[in-house]
Write a protein that holds these residues in place. Sequence first.
Motif, PDB file in Angstrom:
ATOM      1  N   PRO A  44     -69.773  89.542   1.907  1.00  0.00           N
ATOM      2  CA  PRO A  44     -69.352  90.225   0.686  1.00  0.00           C
ATOM      3  C   PRO A  44     -70.522  91.077   0.184  1.00  0.00           C
ATOM      4  N   ALA A  45     -70.267  92.322  -0.126  1.00  0.00           N
ATOM      5  CA  ALA A  45     -71.354  93.229  -0.526  1.00  0.00           C
ATOM      6  C   ALA A  45     -71.965  92.791  -1.848  1.00  0.00           C
ATOM      7  N   SER A  59     -72.173  99.419   3.530  1.00  0.00           N
ATOM      8  CA  SER A  59     -71.216  98.740   2.653  1.00  0.00           C
ATOM      9  C   SER A  59     -70.046  99.680   2.424  1.00  0.00           C
ATOM     10  N   PHE A  60     -68.851  99.105   2.322  1.00  0.00           N
ATOM     11  CA  PHE A  60     -67.673  99.938   2.114  1.00  0.00           C
ATOM     12  C   PHE A  60     -66.579  99.151   1.406  1.00  0.00           C
ATOM     13  N   LYS A  61     -65.738  99.882   0.698  1.00  0.00           N
ATOM     14  CA  LYS A  61     -64.558  99.329   0.026  1.00  0.00           C
ATOM     15  C   LYS A  61     -63.524  99.008   1.086  1.00  0.00           C
ATOM     16  N   TRP A  76     -65.625  94.755  -1.625  1.00  0.00           N
ATOM     17  CA  TRP A  76     -66.527  95.520  -0.777  1.00  0.00           C
ATOM     18  C   TRP A  76     -67.182  94.567   0.216  1.00  0.00           C
ATOM     19  N   VAL A  77     -67.438  95.079   1.412  1.00  0.00           N
ATOM     20  CA  VAL A  77     -68.060  94.311   2.485  1.00  0.00           C
ATOM     21  C   VAL A  77     -69.351  95.019   2.893  1.00  0.00           C
ATOM     22  N   GLN A  78     -70.341  94.246   3.297  1.00  0.00           N
ATOM     23  CA  GLN A  78     -71.586  94.815   3.818  1.00  0.00           C
ATOM     24  C   GLN A  78     -71.810  94.340   5.243  1.00  0.00           C
ATOM     25  N   MET A  79     -72.129  95.281   6.111  1.00  0.00           N
ATOM     26  CA  MET A  79     -72.474  94.953   7.489  1.00  0.00           C
ATOM     27  C   MET A  79     -73.959  94.588   7.503  1.00  0.00           C
ATOM     28  N   GLU A  80     -74.230  93.285   7.518  1.00  0.00           N
ATOM     29  CA  GLU A  80     -75.587  92.744   7.467  1.00  0.00           C
ATOM     30  C   GLU A  80     -76.310  92.860   8.797  1.00  0.00           C
ATOM     31  N   GLN A  81     -75.597  92.613   9.875  1.00  0.00           N
ATOM     32  CA  GLN A  81     -76.215  92.623  11.202  1.00  0.00           C
ATOM     33  C   GLN A  81     -75.813  93.878  11.952  1.00  0.00           C
ATOM     34  N   SER A 137     -58.268  93.136   4.633  1.00  0.00           N
ATOM     35  CA  SER A 137     -59.471  93.413   5.426  1.00  0.00           C
ATOM     36  C   SER A 137     -60.662  92.636   4.885  1.00  0.00           C
ATOM     37  N   TYR A 138     -60.782  92.576   3.559  1.00  0.00           N
ATOM     38  CA  TYR A 138     -61.884  91.837   2.950  1.00  0.00           C
ATOM     39  C   TYR A 138     -61.854  90.371   3.388  1.00  0.00           C
ATOM     40  N   SER A 139     -60.678  89.766   3.339  1.00  0.00           N
ATOM     41  CA  SER A 139     -60.542  88.356   3.739  1.00  0.00           C
ATOM     42  C   SER A 139     -60.938  88.152   5.202  1.00  0.00           C
TER      43      SER A 139
END
Length: 119
Positions: free
Chosen positions: A69-70, A50-52, A78-83, A57-59
């Motif tokens: 979304p994290a 996860s990162f800010k 913040w975004v989370q890389m799930e895969q 970029s978030y969109s």
Amino acid sequence: MTRDEFDAFCKSLPATTNVIQWGNASVWKVGGKIFAVCSSWGEGAHPKVSFKCSDISYSLLTQQEGLIPAPYLARAKWVQMEQENALSDKDLKAYVEAAHKIIAAKLTKKQQKDLGLAD
């Protein structure tokens, strides 16, 4: 990117600190403020990073497969890389470096100077 590779990359960024919290999450900070987190729960689980990020970029990232979304941090963009491999290692490093810069820019001028991030 493995958790060890993630930690090595974050450690290479200026004025960073690392703590293990929230179970077994590797939490990276600059000036005491979090810019990236790597967690993996359970044996053999791939790391979730996860990162800010910026508003733009978030969109864009939250519309991409494998990124969400994290949890608990989405309101702060913040975004989370799930895969695993939703982002290439090169792209992930670029976003984590950008997160570091975003958070460092929010520190006071004194903090930035004390950390060697500004003149």
